[in-house]
Design an enzyme around this catalytic site. Structure first.
Site, PDB file in Angstrom:
ATOM      1  N   CYS A 172      -4.163  -9.274   0.889  1.00 20.47           N
ATOM      2  CA  CYS A 172      -5.339  -9.453   1.739  1.00 20.47           C
ATOM      3  C   CYS A 172      -6.391 -10.181   0.892  1.00 20.47           C
ATOM      4  CB  CYS A 172      -5.869  -8.102   2.205  1.00 20.47           C
ATOM      5  SG  CYS A 172      -7.406  -8.252   3.163  1.00 20.47           S
ATOM      6  N   ASP A 174      -9.384  -9.487   0.659  1.00 19.64           N
ATOM      7  CA  ASP A 174     -10.365  -8.497   0.198  1.00 19.64           C
ATOM      8  C   ASP A 174     -10.529  -8.539  -1.328  1.00 19.64           C
ATOM      9  OD1 ASP A 174     -11.360  -5.804  -0.681  1.00 19.64           O
ATOM     10  OD2 ASP A 174     -11.322  -5.431   1.479  1.00 19.64           O
ATOM     11  N   HIS A 241      -3.793  -3.033   2.036  1.00 21.01           N
ATOM     12  CA  HIS A 241      -4.548  -2.047   1.262  1.00 21.01           C
ATOM     13  C   HIS A 241      -5.183  -0.981   2.150  1.00 21.01           C
ATOM     14  CE1 HIS A 241      -8.608  -3.784   2.226  1.00 21.01           C
ATOM     15  NE2 HIS A 241      -7.852  -4.824   2.473  1.00 21.01           N
ATOM     16  N   CYS A 252      -8.880  -1.789   5.200  1.00 20.68           N
ATOM     17  CA  CYS A 252      -8.889  -3.237   5.429  1.00 20.68           C
ATOM     18  C   CYS A 252      -9.765  -3.577   6.634  1.00 20.68           C
ATOM     19  CB  CYS A 252      -7.456  -3.719   5.669  1.00 20.68           C
ATOM     20  SG  CYS A 252      -7.359  -5.506   5.825  1.00 20.68           S
TER      21      CYS A 252
HETATM   22 ZN   LIG Z   1      -8.041  -6.324   3.879  1.00 23.93          ZN
END
Ligand SMILES: [Zn+2]
Length: 506
Positions: A172, A174, A241, A252
């Site tokens: 991701c 992130d 995650h 997420c």
């Molecule tokens: Zn994420």
């Protein structure tokens, strides 16, 4: 289930411990939510050392983290000290000198020109220093080969011996996964052919097929990384995650903090990728896929071990943190055997099953690698990071940057055009605004485009792409709270070359 297994093991030592490790696999395989079982277990805070946790790598990563943190932490004090002096005679020269000596950033004196009726835009200067520091750290060229050797064997030789020739990793976007390769999975870049991040790890299946084709062409034409007739596979790893500390809010963002949704959506894409390669290139063109979850509070991983047929399930995973505790105190070989036992049980196959041998080895490899990170988080953060949420310094758009990695360093969204990646960018801007806007800070955005110097016109095309991204981002967020810099970079990712800054103001 698990609590009973744990009780039995405490009672009767080694034999029960083996039974418990087998059950780790079996019970979790039956449980709808393996992560929930993990969440229920308290974090063990110890200063102890697991014999499979690589202390040398952890110490080097710790030094690197401190250097990165210190570089960014120095920015605000320097600008605070300069701010009251901005109307003094000779200020631009003084400011440029101090920024050069204290932040090691070369900025023109004109950047510090201030008049009483046009004072310095300190928010923009701050963002400029953040982007400059990030670029300086890229050029710093940290040693990313820390995990290159495992038991004296190179990662390339190892993964090939176990049936793989290249890895394509999609986490991701992130920022809490900013250290996923170097810190969390501890996989050296020599075996990572691609790493591209997307919000929610929602990768484009066609892009991944092209990655596979590109690697296979290299094998056919140049026997790189190995000849095409060697029976090895390309492995696609998807990383989602979740947050064990605050699952409903700090998971997420792209999946509404719903861990099962994040894992399920990624698993579906991995299956689509596998099916697409098979359809396009025949059944012999097998690829391997692996789903991994990261607990962003502890950096522990959940490895969704494929079964005998290569199938994975959202609710069937081995947790590195639990496995670490189960094997702590064991001798090295005993601990390795215990991991092998747990992985085989999770796969539902015998420990000597030849068809799943390579994938089971790889699952054990990443679980063991992650022990070092689990231990480091315990040692330095009491088992959980004090901040469960976001703290990214900047957004990186365009081509991936892996040279400098650390949790919460950058929100990375790979895209060629903003139209292609607008949803990812929106998530990133929302995330950074949430923690920078209350401090009155602009959002630093770095557009990063690579070119291949061997290809005529590649540099010019990358420059056009970078400028296009830069202006499209500025148009998409007219609020004026973004600082958008763009850089070009030569090379194929294996070598670092100086960065050319196109322009710095949005
Ligand atoms: Zn994420």
């Amino acid at each position: 289930m698990r609590p009973q297994a744990l009780y039995e093991a405490r009672r009767s030592g080694a034999a029960a411990r083996r039974l418990r490790l087998e059950r780790l696999g079996r019970d979790w395989g039956n449980a709808a939510a393996a992560p929930a079982a993990d969440r229920a277990s308290p974090v063990t805070v110890t200063g102890g050392h697991h014999l499979l946790a690589d202390n040398a790598v952890s110490a080097a990563l710790r030094r690197r983290a401190e250097e990165i943190d210190a570089a960014f932490a120095a920015i605000e004090p320097v600008l605070r000290a300069l701010a009251p002096l901005q109307f003094e005679p000779g200020f631009p020269e003084l400011a440029a000198r101090r920024v050069s000596s204290e932040l090691r950033l070369e900025m023109p004196e004109s950047a510090f020109a201030a008049r009483w009726n046009a004072p310095l835009d300190l928010s923009t200067l701050h963002a400029r220093c953040v982007v400059g520091t990030f670029c300086r750290l890229i050029e710093r060229a940290f040693d990313r080969g820390l995990a290159e050797l495992s038991e004296g064997e190179s990662a390339e030789a190892l993964i090939r011996r176990w049936g793989f020739h290249a890895l394509d990793i999609t986490p991701c976007a992130d920022g809490r996964l900013s250290g996923v390769i170097d810190n969390i999975l501890r996989i050296p870049p020599t075996v990572v052919a691609y790493r591209q991040s997307y919000a929610g790890a929602n990768f484009d299946v066609s892009d991944s097929v092209r990655h596979w084709e590109s690697v296979e062409l290299g094998r056919c034409r140049a026997a790189h990384p190995n000849p095409a007739d060697e029976p090895t596979r390309f492995m696609k790893i998807g990383v989602y995650h979740f947050s064990s500390a605050d699952p409903a809010h700090e998971g997420c963002a792209a999946h509404g903090s719903d861990e099962k949704r994040a894992a399920g959506s990624l698993l579906k894409r991995l299956e689509q990728f596998e099916a697409a390669v098979r359809k396009l290139h025949g059944a012999g063109a097998g690829v391997a896929t692996l789903l991994i979850g990261v607990d962003t509070d502890t950096d522990a991983i959940h490895v969704h071990v494929p079964d005998g047929a290569g199938r994975m399930e959202v609710g069937r995973a081995l947790c590195s943190r639990v496995l670490y505790d189960e094997t702590a105190g064991m001798a090295r070989e005993e601990a390795k055997e215990a991991i092998r036992t747990a992985v085989a049980a999770m796969a539902g196959v015998a420990a000597d099953d030849p068809t799943t041998e390579g994938m089971r080895w790889f699952c054990g490899y990443v679980l063991k690698n992650n022990f070092g990170q689990v231990e480091a988080v315990r040692r330095h953060h009491g088992g959980r990071y004090p901040e469960a949420g976001h703290g990214e310094k900047l957004i990186v758009v365009g081509d991936a940057v892996d040279d400098v990695q650390l949790r919460n360093l950058a929100y990375q969204a790979q895209m060629r055009t903003v139209e292609e990646g607008d949803a990812d960018l929106d998530v990133g801007v929302k995330v950074l605004r949430h923690h920078l806007a209350p401090r009155g800070l602009k959002l630093p955005v770095l557009v990063h485009c690579r070119y291949d110097e061997r290809v005529p016109g590649s540099a010019a095309a990358a420059a056009v792409q970078a400028r296009r991204l830069q202006s499209a981002i500025a148009r998409r967020y007219p609020e004026g709270d973004l600082y958008i810099a763009a850089v070009l970079r030569a090379g194929d990712g294996s070598a670092l070359t100086p960065i050319e800054t196109l322009e710095c103001d949005a």
